[in-house]
Design an enzyme around this catalytic site. Structure first.
Site, PDB file in Angstrom:
ATOM      1  CG  ASP A 214      49.843  -4.574  20.274  1.00  0.00           C
ATOM      2  OD1 ASP A 214      48.829  -5.674  19.995  1.00  0.00           O
ATOM      3  OD2 ASP A 214      49.527  -3.558  20.886  1.00  0.00           O
ATOM      4  CG  ASN A 222      38.679   0.672  17.576  1.00  0.00           C
ATOM      5  OD1 ASN A 222      38.763   1.121  16.292  1.00  0.00           O
ATOM      6  ND2 ASN A 222      39.152  -0.318  18.091  1.00  0.00           N
ATOM      7  CG  ASP A 231      37.860  -1.103  10.412  1.00  0.00           C
ATOM      8  OD1 ASP A 231      38.567  -1.818  11.563  1.00  0.00           O
ATOM      9  OD2 ASP A 231      36.748  -1.363  10.188  1.00  0.00           O
ATOM     10  CD  GLU A 257      45.007  -4.325  19.479  1.00  0.00           C
ATOM     11  OE1 GLU A 257      44.877  -4.190  20.496  1.00  0.00           O
ATOM     12  OE2 GLU A 257      43.895  -5.077  18.764  1.00  0.00           O
TER      13      GLU A 257
END
Length: 339
Positions: A214, A222, A231, A257
């Site tokens: 992860d 973000n 992204d 993610e």
């Protein structure tokens, strides 16, 4: 087809079928085509790739087999399927919006006609006789009713078409979800993972290891830099994971993610060593934000690694890896557990 070609085909099938049985390959048309091409030795690179795949497994993983089929055997037109789906999706969105706009326009037109008809009913024209006015009004009334029926039918047709397009969009979305690859990262997707791991658990679990990874603090990327940079982080991590696969291991985007790696015919210490190598590689990554010019260097992954236990369920297999991943996060992130 001449007799020589028929004999060659028969011989190739006699070679292909036992190999498919040996590696527990389902007898589907795609698999027949793949293994028929393999035993014909027409494509050396295909043979090399397929032999490398089965060298690390006692089965032939179905998703990776499908990938080889698409790459070497399938009609080139099949390679455009994903792009076509994307184009159809965009087209449906445009049609959907056009139908919505047209629907609104016809409703407004209908209201305007009815309003105009009401105004005409109130017109007093001293230049016309009463009988002439009555005839004109009846004609206009008849025209108005025809327009009303026409627009009502058109509105009903549009509503039906809009419902059909919604169904098509839902079917397209389901089809995309069942595709093998994640469009953003280029990795195999969750559907591919579910298919592959189920095949392993049904046939060959000895030494099967699972690595769950992860991206640390992904939400902050973000929030601070925007979703476009988020992204980009997913893309570069996905590319590095894919480049790190060896000895039959395969990487998948598990969701959001989170990523998962299947390592067949291995051992926990070997899988853990792979995870540690990937961890060190990822922490050296850096990205540049084109808008601000700033460089982002704090990209790290946390890992949970497990080896399959006899008679274990798939949910338990994944849950154990998730437990180690959560503990790695709790202890400060950017680490592999168990030690």
């Amino acid at each position: 087809m001449n007799s020589k070609l028929i004999m060659e085909s028969v011989q190739n099938l006699k070679k292909a079928v036992p190999l498919m049985m040996k590696y527990k390959v389902p007898t589907t048309p795609i698999n027949y085509a793949l293994w028929y091409t393999y035993v014909s030795e027409e494509l050396p690179l295909l043979n090399e790739r397929l032999e490398a795949l089965i060298a690390n497994n006692e089965i032939c993983p179905p998703v990776q087999s499908a990938s080889l089929y698409r790459e070497f055997v399938a009609d080139p037109k099949d390679a455009t399927t994903w792009a076509l789906r994307s184009s159809v999706d965009k087209m449906l969105q445009h049609i959907d919006q056009s139908l919505t706009d047209t629907h609104n326009d016809t409703n407004n037109f209908q209201k305007n006609v009815e309003q105009t008809f009401g105004e005409i009913n109130n017109v007093e024209n001293d230049a016309l006789s009463f009988e002439e006015v009555v005839v004109l009004l009846k004609k206009l009334q008849g025209d108005s009713k025809k327009i009303h029926r026409s627009t009502a039918f058109f509105s009903e047709t549009l509503a039906t078409a809009k419902g059909e397009i919604e169904s098509l969009k839902a079917a397209l979305k389901k089809s995309q979800q069942q595709a093998l690859y994640d469009s953003l990262t280029g990795l195999l997707n969750r559907h591919a993972f579910d298919t592959e791991v189920s095949a392993y658990l049904e046939s060959q679990t000895q030494g099967l290891c699972l690595i769950l990874a992860d991206i640390d603090h992904f939400k902050s990327f973000n929030d601070e830099w925007g979703h476009l940079l988020g992204d980009q982080v997913l893309k570069v991590v996905g590319r590095k994971l894919n480049d790190s696969m060896r000895d039959g291991a395969s990487a998948y985007r598990f969701g959001g993610e989170e990523f998962v790696i299947l390592v067949p015919s291995s051992q926990l210490r070997i899988a853990r060593h792979m995870a540690e190598s990937i961890r060190k590689m990822i922490e050296k990554l850096s990205l540049k934000d084109k808008r601000s010019g700033e460089t982002i260097k704090n990209i790290t992954l946390s890992f949970g690694v497990v080896e399959y236990q006899p008679e274990e369920s798939l949910s338990s297999f994944i849950a154990r890896a998730d437990t180690f991943l959560y503990e790695a996060k709790r202890l400060g992130r950017n680490r592999v557990l168990p030690l």
